[in-house]
Structure formats: C-alpha cells, structure tokens
Design an enzyme around this catalytic site. Structure first.
Site, PDB file in Angstrom:
ATOM      1  N   CYS A 482       1.431  -1.306   0.337  1.00 25.19           N
ATOM      2  CA  CYS A 482      -0.147   0.179  -0.389  1.00 25.19           C
ATOM      3  C   CYS A 482       0.957   1.227  -0.061  1.00 25.19           C
ATOM      4  CB  CYS A 482      -0.699   0.048   1.220  1.00 25.19           C
ATOM      5  SG  CYS A 482      -0.617  -1.202   2.115  1.00 25.19           S
ATOM      6  N   ASP A 483       2.102   1.642  -0.748  1.00 28.28           N
ATOM      7  CA  ASP A 483       2.703   2.429  -0.970  1.00 28.28           C
ATOM      8  C   ASP A 483       2.602   2.668  -2.644  1.00 28.28           C
ATOM      9  OD1 ASP A 483       5.500   3.991  -1.617  1.00 28.28           O
ATOM     10  OD2 ASP A 483       6.185   3.117   0.199  1.00 28.28           O
TER      11      ASP A 483
END
Ligand SMILES: *Cc1c(COP(=O)(O)O)cnc(C)c1O
Length: 609
Positions: A482-483
C-alpha cells in the site's frame, strides 16, 4: 508483432513460439508450462524461477572470449574469475555458480565477514577467494585462517591501516599469511549510475603515495613476497568502455612500476566487475556501447601492450563480474490480479426498453464500426459522450444511461485501437495513453525489483503468453503494497502495452527478466512481503526438473524475524476466538483451523491468482 524487445535484452535465452515465451534450450519448455505445474500444487503469488543453464552460459561466454583474446594477442598470463557474493548470496544461486563454474575453478569474492565465512565454506581449494571492502583485525584474521586451511586467498587492502593490521597479525601468530592485493585509487572515474567506485574522490583504494609507503611497510616486515595483486573496480553496469580503458592504463602502469620497485611476487591484475547487462526493451536506449568481445579484447590487448613497453611479464587477469554472470538466470513470474477498468465490459451493458437517442446512436456506432469508418465513428462517439455527461449533470439521463454510455464509448475506442493497431493515428496514440489500464500484480516492487524503486532501473517485462495477439492497452503496473511508490508507471517514451484479459476467467502472467543480480539481496520486506517462493529449474533433453524449492516465509515467521514472539501472537489470536460467543462449537473449531492455516502461509494474495 510486438516482441517486447526480446531481440534486445534476451540474448537468445528466450524465444516466442506458439504465442508463449519459451526457454531457448534443450526441450524448450515454456514459462507458462513451468508456472502452471508449480501452481497446480496450490502455490499462489509471485514465483522466482532460477535457470542454472543460463549461469553456465554466461560463465562459458566470459571464459571463451578471454581465452580467445589471450590467444589472439599472444598474451602470456592466465584468466581467472571469481563471483562477488554481494550480488546474490542465496544458497541455490551460490551452489549453481560453484557447480556450473567447477571446470573453470570459479571462485568467490567476499566483501564482509559473513560473506568471507560463506566463501570459505563454499569455495573449492583449487579456486580463488578474493576479499575486498573495509576490514577489521578479526576479518583479516579470518583471511589468515582461510590461508592456513589451504585456500588460495588474496586480501585486497583498501588503506594502509589494513596493511598495518595484517603485519601485526602476521607478527603475533604463526598462521599462514594470505596473499595481499592493493586496491589502487584511480585518477579516472567510472561511468553509469554506480560510478562512485572510481575516481580521485573514490571511497576505496590507495593513492600513489600510499602505494609507495605500502611497499616500504611490506619490505620492512619481510612480507613483500606476499604482494601478488593489483585491484580496481570502477563501478557496476559500466555503460561506456572508455573509462575502463583509462583505468587499465593506470592500473597496468602501476603494476609495471611496482614490479620494477622489486615486488617480484606481484603476478596479477584484478579488474573488478562492472560488465553491463542489457536491461532495455526499446530500440532507442541501449545500456552499453560495447560487446563482451570488445571488452575482453581491450583488457588483454591493453595489458599486453603496457607490459611489453615496460619489459614486464604479462600478469594473470582476474575479473569479479557479478551482474553479467547471474542477472539473466532468474525470472520473476507475477500473476495479474486485476485490470482496474475491466468494469467496462460489454456484458455489463443494461439497456432499457427505451433509451435516450444518443445512447441508441452509440449502440449503432459500436455495431457498425469498421476499419474504413472507425476514425469518423470514434469522433462521433467522443462527441456523444461529452453531450451525455452534460445531460447527466443537468438531470436528463440517469446513472444506468451514463454507465451504458461509458461502456459503449470504451468499447468503441478499444475497437478502433484494435482496427488501427498496425498504423495508429497520432490521436489514437494519445487516447491510448489517456486510457491507461492499471494492472495489479501479485508481487512487491520493494521486495523483488528494489533497483526500480531506488534507482529507476528498468527491467524487461512482458506477458509470458497471449503473444499471438496484439497488446493494445497502455499499461501501468501496480504492486500489492500500500505504497504509491510500488508502481511502474506508463512511460510514453518507453511504452508498455499489455493485453485486455478478463482476469475473472483467464490467467494473465507477466514475467520480469534479468532480475538475478542484486534484486534479491537488496529486496526489502516493506509491508512485510518477503522473498517469493523460489524454484531451481533444470532443463533436460526431454523436459525439465524442478528442484530446490524454497518456500516464501510464512506470516508467523516473518513476524518472528523482526523480533515478535510467534507463539504469543498465535495464542492471543486463538484465545480471542475461543472466548468469543454467539458461534457454535463447530464454527469455532473451523475458524481456529482456518486461522492456523492462514498464519502458516506466506503473505501474498491468494485470491484467484
Ligand atoms: C560490486 C563489486 C563487484 C561486482 O560488480 P558487477 O557490476 O556486479 O560485476 C566486483 N568487485 C567489487 C570490488 C565490487 O565491489
């Protein structure tokens, strides 16, 4: 047909046949076949495949070109190579290098204590060990222990203090003294993004004054006969051969001067690594301006010329190429989990008995689109869509109408792109870029392609199947961290087009190539995604064997590896479920079983792919 630059980066290791990418060796299995076999055992997520025959090929290439150059130039020294462990220390890889390199006495290079221990346990006594990097007394003593144990080891000093320590250890112990090398600080700098290893401001090496001092120290300690090697390394992924030639002239002359100063045992020049790998997929930009042929010829010719001019016998040549030897051996296969715009499927159209006139017109355009009329119809469709959006904003059409309009227009654009794929107009190309498709891949860029994240290094990527059909979707790739840095965006300069595959019904796998050097060791556990499942694949005349399966760490072990007590975590989760109310005993026990299974699997996604 789009071959994804295979002719540029694949070095004939892979070919496209029957719409699939195949190994161009012996039984020529396809990557899809191998991936499917592995996945038939309920393995999900990314797969790292190692092909030892590709390491063998690189070793053989390196040696044969140097042998050829030695013969052609009537060169008197020998050629030797060691593999630098920092490039990839994983056991299956190191074993493959030592096994495949056996007949050449391929050695190992170490740059830290742990690597030195590894080199001492894995290098055959007949092969060489070289040691570089910063060293303390303990590490230098390990070098003495290796020499005492019968290893052919050369410790390259990076500074005078290291030499002083070696002399001190030699004085206070009776262990055998290892061979000593001197890393020279070059006046000439390297090239490429890893150039910091060379040049006046380099991190490593002795200046001329220090070299003279080193000779005096060695003479004084009666150890001059241990000085055998001159070493330099101008940085990795050398794009241009000119800096190497400069470095060779410099180091060659230093070698010859030292011989004249009485360093009689001096017998070799170690040219480090830096031999580049082609990572590019596009004609415009190539990673290097030389071939292995030119590289080996230049090294041998220049060294011979310098020595002949100074009347010094030819030194043995050592290389420490890492990237060149192992980059090609590993392929990362990642399943695509989702295409974000796949909601625009024709089957999701839901017309009413009576539709707004503009919708009816879009239906007609969609139905009657041909190669001859598609540009005109496309313009009409885009125009209608604008009008329909306005009508929606003003409240004249409803959400269902709007959804139908979006699907129809998407389809018209896609069909036009397809019909004109052999010679798209400028406008179509722009539309294609605008309508980028985002492909969600079951992998972590941080774990598996860290040099993309850290340095913008491109790796060849392509689907391993569907290669009989033209890919039309401008693609950006999103990983499952989730970057937002876990994205390989669409670059119009170096475009990647992929297929429009319905992931609910079909598999779609992407292969990332040339990932065998540095990526695994630099890979990080961002979001706690770990090294993927890996397999060594030996291709035979009739098929292939999959060996050395090393499973990706399971979730509890990942947590344990950063210091958590995994029993405590497991027990806490279990007791929370056990204490819960409102569910039957049966459900409780099923839930506990599930929980335990989940925690013993790796962290990659296990949805359909
Ligand atoms: C990193 C390194 C190498 C390997 O370089 P490649 O570009 O991978 O060939 C060789 N020698 C030394 C001293 C290094 O530091």
């Amino acid at each position: 047909m789009n071959n994804f630059g295979l002719n540029i980066w694949a070095n004939k290791n892979f070919i496209i046949e029957d719409g699939e990418i195949k190994l161009n060796y012996k039984s020529m299995p396809s990557l899809l076949e191998i991936a499917n076999e592995i996945r038939s055992n309920n393995v999900k997520g990314p797969l790292l495949l190692r092909f030892p025959h590709l390491i063998k090929r690189q070793i053989k290439t390196l040696y044969s070109y140097f042998y050829k150059a030695i013969e052609e130039n009537n060169y008197k020294g020998s050629f030797n190579a060691v593999f630098p462990l920092k490039v990839n220390q994983f056991p299956s890889l190191v074993n493959a290098v030592t096994t495949q390199g056996k007949k050449y006495n391929y050695g190992l290079e170490a740059g830290s204590k742990a690597e030195l221990i590894l080199a001492m346990s894995k290098t055959p006594k007949s092969a060489n060990i070289t040691v570089n990097g910063f060293k303390d007394e303990e590490m230098l003593t390990l070098g003495f222990i290796a020499a005492q144990s019968g290893h052919k080891i050369t410790i390259t000093i990076e500074g005078l203090n290291e030499l002083e320590t070696i002399i001190a250890v030699a004085e206070k112990s009776s262990l055998r003294v290892p061979n000593i090398g001197i890393r020279v600080r070059l006046h000439s700098a390297g090239s490429g993004i890893w150039a910091k290893s060379g040049g006046m401001d380099a991190k490593f090496g002795l200046t001329s004054t220090e070299i003279i001092e080193a000779i005096a120290l060695l003479k004084n300690a009666n150890l001059l006969d241990k000085l055998t090697m001159i070493h330099f390394h101008i940085g990795s992924q050398m794009s241009d051969i000119a800096p190497l030639k400069k470095a060779l002239r410099e180091a060659g002359n230093i070698y010859a001067e030292l011989k004249k100063m009485g360093a009689e045992s001096l017998s070799s020049i170690n040219i480090g690594g830096g031999l580049a790998v082609e990572y590019d997929q596009h004609e415009k930009a190539h990673a290097r301006n030389y071939s292995i042929d030119e590289f080996s010829s230049s090294v041998v010719f220049l060294l011979g010329e310098i020595m002949d001019a100074k009347n010094v016998s030819h030194p043995d040549i050592f290389t420490e190429s890492g990237r060149f030897i192992v980059a090609s051996h590993a392929v990362l296969i990642t399943p695509v989990l989702e295409l974000f715009s796949q909601d625009y499927q024709e089957k999701l159209l839901n017309f009413k008995e009576s539709n707004p006139p503009l919708i009816e017109e879009l239906r007609e355009l969609n139905k009657l689109l041909t190669n001859a009329n598609c540009i005109e119809y496309l313009h009409d469709a885009l125009d209608h869509m604008e009008s329909l959006f306005t009508l929606f904003d003003l409240g004249y059409i409803d959400l269902q109408d709007r959804s139908n309009a979006e699907i129809l227009v998407h389809n018209i654009i896609k069909k036009a792109l397809y019909l004109k794929s052999s010679n798209p107009t400028n406008e179509l190309e722009q539309l294609q870029i605008k309508l980028q498709e985002r492909y969600l891949i079951n992998a972590s860029v941080f774990q598996s392609l860290p040099d993309y994240w850290g340095l913008g290094q491109h790796f060849p990527v392509m689907p391993i199947h569907y290669l009989n059909t033209t890919p039309l979707r401008a693609a950006s790739l999103w990983d499952i961290t989730c970057d937002s840095d876990g994205e390989i965006g669409f670059n119009p300069e170096k475009p990647l087009y992929l297929h429009d595959v319905n992931i609910d019904e079909n598999d779609y796998f992407l292969g990332f190539f040339n990932v065998g050097a540095y990526q695994e060791t630099l890979g990080m556990q961002h979001n706690l995604f770990t090294h993927p499942n890996e397999y060594t694949v030996n291709i035979t005349d009739t098929g292939y064997e999959i060996t050395n399966h090393i499973e990706s760490k399971n979730i509890l072990d990942i947590l344990a590896s950063i210091g958590y007590d995994k029993d405590e975590i497991l027990n806490k989760l279990k007791s929370d479920v056990e204490k819960s109310t409102f569910i039957t005993e049966k459900e409780k026990s099923d839930t506990l079983t599930k929980l335990e299974t989940f925690l013993n699997q790796n962290g990659y996604l296990r949805t359909t792919n």
